[in-house]
Design a protein around this motif. Structure first.
Motif, PDB file in Angstrom:
ATOM      1  N   THR A 205       0.887  -1.199  -0.067  1.00 39.00           N
ATOM      2  CA  THR A 205       0.153  -0.051   0.102  1.00 39.00           C
ATOM      3  C   THR A 205       0.959   1.202   0.119  1.00 39.00           C
ATOM      4  O   THR A 205       2.021   1.196  -0.017  1.00 39.00           O
ATOM      5  CB  THR A 205      -1.039   0.028   1.100  1.00 39.00           C
ATOM      6  OG1 THR A 205      -0.084   0.080   2.302  1.00 39.00           O
ATOM      7  CG2 THR A 205      -1.858  -1.238   1.390  1.00 39.00           C
ATOM      8  N   LYS A 206       0.467   2.518  -0.025  1.00 40.91           N
ATOM      9  CA  LYS A 206       1.030   3.537   0.118  1.00 40.91           C
ATOM     10  C   LYS A 206       2.078   3.778  -0.885  1.00 40.91           C
ATOM     11  O   LYS A 206       1.733   3.788  -1.937  1.00 40.91           O
ATOM     12  CB  LYS A 206       1.655   3.801   1.575  1.00 40.91           C
ATOM     13  CG  LYS A 206       0.443   3.954   2.673  1.00 40.91           C
ATOM     14  CD  LYS A 206       1.050   3.649   4.173  1.00 40.91           C
ATOM     15  CE  LYS A 206       1.547   2.420   4.268  1.00 40.91           C
ATOM     16  NZ  LYS A 206       1.828   2.120   5.994  1.00 40.91           N
ATOM     17  N   THR A 243      -0.813  -0.255  13.802  1.00 46.16           N
ATOM     18  CA  THR A 243      -1.902   0.074  14.531  1.00 46.16           C
ATOM     19  C   THR A 243      -1.952  -0.941  15.856  1.00 46.16           C
ATOM     20  O   THR A 243      -2.466  -0.544  16.993  1.00 46.16           O
ATOM     21  CB  THR A 243      -3.222  -0.449  13.823  1.00 46.16           C
ATOM     22  OG1 THR A 243      -3.214  -1.417  13.482  1.00 46.16           O
ATOM     23  CG2 THR A 243      -3.507   0.749  12.866  1.00 46.16           C
ATOM     24  N   ILE A 262      -4.262   4.479  13.248  1.00 42.59           N
ATOM     25  CA  ILE A 262      -3.239   5.408  12.598  1.00 42.59           C
ATOM     26  C   ILE A 262      -3.707   6.050  11.693  1.00 42.59           C
ATOM     27  O   ILE A 262      -4.551   5.602  10.858  1.00 42.59           O
ATOM     28  CB  ILE A 262      -2.076   4.404  11.975  1.00 42.59           C
ATOM     29  CG1 ILE A 262      -1.170   3.561  12.950  1.00 42.59           C
ATOM     30  CG2 ILE A 262      -1.040   5.198  11.000  1.00 42.59           C
ATOM     31  CD1 ILE A 262      -0.227   4.343  13.912  1.00 42.59           C
ATOM     32  N   SER A 267      -4.068   4.634   6.539  1.00 40.01           N
ATOM     33  CA  SER A 267      -4.750   4.516   7.989  1.00 40.01           C
ATOM     34  C   SER A 267      -5.336   3.214   8.110  1.00 40.01           C
ATOM     35  O   SER A 267      -5.587   2.425   7.443  1.00 40.01           O
ATOM     36  CB  SER A 267      -5.913   5.514   7.644  1.00 40.01           C
ATOM     37  OG  SER A 267      -6.972   5.664   8.630  1.00 40.01           O
ATOM     38  N   TYR A 326      -7.565   0.038  -1.511  1.00 42.54           N
ATOM     39  CA  TYR A 326      -7.342   0.915  -0.542  1.00 42.54           C
ATOM     40  C   TYR A 326      -8.294   2.073  -0.739  1.00 42.54           C
ATOM     41  O   TYR A 326      -7.952   3.279  -0.427  1.00 42.54           O
ATOM     42  CB  TYR A 326      -6.132   1.207  -0.295  1.00 42.54           C
ATOM     43  CG  TYR A 326      -5.467  -0.016   0.712  1.00 42.54           C
ATOM     44  CD1 TYR A 326      -5.452  -1.193   0.198  1.00 42.54           C
ATOM     45  CD2 TYR A 326      -5.326   0.402   2.223  1.00 42.54           C
ATOM     46  CE1 TYR A 326      -5.206  -2.232   1.271  1.00 42.54           C
ATOM     47  CE2 TYR A 326      -5.212  -0.808   2.760  1.00 42.54           C
ATOM     48  CZ  TYR A 326      -4.887  -1.953   2.535  1.00 42.54           C
ATOM     49  OH  TYR A 326      -4.960  -3.102   3.445  1.00 42.54           O
TER      50      TYR A 326
END
Ligand code: BGC
Length: 514
Positions: A205-206, A243, A262, A267, A326
């Protein structure tokens, strides 16, 4: 596992950028690079646009026709009561499906068993290490615990390198000679856990997308890298999500903590679930409770949230690194909020509601950051507008004074929607956990730097979960220090002979690609 990935871990392990001695506050250093810098105001405060942190954003324009047109265009960003209720219901249903052994359909929520059945009990003693990978920095922590309390802390920060390189690793080699360390590894990506020390990467992700890692166990990758070095006597005894680390760090600060969140580049949330509800965890288990990593960033990847999706969310998704994945994270995550804001402004410029014709640089992906949105919000609350002015200038628009109000309105709307969405989920979780009081540990750059997220969440969660007292507590560096605490808990569980491995069935929607 690819050789390159061993190199990534090794090079991360061996390239300290700076070293900070013990007993300092980790957060000062970690937050300094992304702290928004507000330029001095170049115009007097506009009292008409001042608003309280918890107000729904409002638009102040003298041109009524333009005002109405903008409000109508942007109304999809304001969730109706009915939509809010639907988000809550869908979240609960996706959680149920994510925990089920044989769900009727795949859930978009991973609901991953972390294999952490207990928090600190105050007996944890010894030296522990933690690695934290998942944001912009990679960190290595060394801590000493006595009776469950930190008595010494050290941290090294690394930038995640663009090129994979092998370094000498002198620092760690020197410090570990002759001693054995247990290490907690924070790996802030969706993973399937087979045990406390096995985590199979489901998708990146990200900003991460290294090939050849999806489907691999991140712990064995790291162990291989470590064991290639003769002098490193380190065992990775726990892998966890940031998290989870935040929750455990929160419980260190306040034993009533049962939820870790988070809100940063990405998130997610982790909470304490009753084991009897984790149907997919096959077999009989003596544990009563278990920390569960929800992976709510992917909430809606199967289309269940399409009823709130806007044209701007679609645009942000299309330009993202990992398209069609996501969904929820892209609605407000720090990596995306700047682009969401920019996409909305682009539409307004095209519709003749912003600037005097043309779109300037508004069509350029990444040209406005989330920091700009946060700072505009901060200044709106203070009656300032220097950053909105700067953003219009940098976008190379021909603009007029009232356009500043439009920017403030849009920053308010995208921020409000983000805080609202997270608060809806938190409300559901508080009701589900039914605790007399729940401390919610929270961290992440968006939460830390955005001036309205905290007050808005406090206001909205209280509205969504009446009768469920809670506190939002910032758990600085939960992903780092929390990992060291988890290593200590894992060590204690191991010494007490507790089992930490078993089988779970996993049926989730995964639309990401490696
Ligand atoms: C990851 C989560 C992580 C969150 C916050 C998401 O993109 O999938 O595992 O907890 O970011 O870092």
């Amino acid at each position: 596992m690819e050789d390159g990935n061993i190199k990534l871990f090794l090079s991360l392990l061996s390239r300290p950028q700076h070293y900070i001695r013990s007993n300092m506050t980790f957060s000062q250093s970690s937050s300094s690079s992304s702290s928004p810098s507000a330029p001095p105001s170049s115009s007097p405060p506009s009292s008409s646009s001042l608003y309280k942190a918890t107000d729904l954003p409002h638009l102040t324009l003298t041109n009524t026709e333009k005002k109405q047109k903008i409000e109508a265009l942007l109304s999809p960003l304001i969730l109706t009561e009915a939509q809010q209720q639907q988000v809550r219901e869908v979240f609960l249903e996706e959680m149920r499906l994510g925990l089920a052994e044989n769900p009727e359909r795949p859930s978009s929520l991973l609901m991953e068993n972390t294999f952490i059945p207990q928090l600190l009990d105050g007996t944890e003693c010894g030296e522990y290490l933690a690695l934290d990978l998942g944001g912009t920095n990679f960190r290595v922590l060394y801590v000493v615990l006595k009776d469950g309390k930190f008595v010494e802390e050290n941290v090294d920060y690394f930038e995640v390198p663009r090129e994979l390189r092998l370094g000498p690793g002198e620092d760690l080699k020197g410090s570990s000679a002759g001693r054995n360390f247990k290490l907690g590894f924070t790996f802030s990506f969706p993973m399937t856990q087979k045990s406390l020390d096995v985590g199979i990467l489901v998708s990146w992700t990200k900003s991460f997308n290294c090939s050849g890692v999806v489907g691999q166990d991140a712990v064995s990758m790291l162990n291989k890298a470590i064991h290639k070095r003769d002098n490193l006597n380190i065992d990775v005894n726990a892998i966890l999500n940031d998290t989870t680390g935040t929750l455990v760090m929160g419980s260190y600060l306040d034993h009533r903590c049962a939820l870790g969140i988070i809100m940063g580049t990405g998130s997610n949330g982790a909470y304490i679930e009753k084991v009897e509800r984790i149907e997919k965890w096959l077999g009989k288990h003596p544990e009563k409770e278990m920390l569960v990593d929800i992976e709510w960033g992917a909430f809606g990847d199967n289309g269940v949230l399409d009823f709130i999706r806007t044209q701007w969310d679609n645009a942000v998704d299309e330009q993202s690194l990992l398209v069609h994945s996501y969904t929820f994270e892209k609605y407000y995550g720090g990596k995306y909020m700047g682009d969401l804001f920019r996409e909305v402004l682009l539409t307004l410029a095209k519709e003749g509601c912003l600037g005097k014709g043309g779109v300037g640089k508004l069509a350029t992906h990444g040209s406005i950051t989330t920091t700009t949105v946060s700072t505009i919000e901060k200044e709106s609350m203070e009656g300032e507008q220097a950053t909105a002015r700067k953003a219009l200038e940098e976008a190379e628009l021909e603009w007029e004074e009232e356009d500043l109000e439009v920017l403030k309105y849009v920053a308010g709307l995208v921020s409000y929607r983000g805080a609202l969405l997270v608060s809806l989920l938190v409300g559901v979780l508080l009701q589900r956990m039914e605790r007399p009081h729940c401390t919610v540990a929270i961290d992440g750059s968006l939460y830390r730097h955005h001036p309205r997220i905290r007050p808005l969440m406090e206001h909205l969660i209280a509205k969504f979960a009446p009768g469920h007292p809670f506190d939002l507590r910032q758990a600085h560096d939960g992903s780092g220090k929390g990992a060291a605490l988890v290593a200590a808990i894992a060590d204690r569980l191991h010494k007490n002979g507790a089992t930490t491995t078993t089988t779970t069935t996993t049926t989730t929607t995964t639309t990401t690609k490696d």
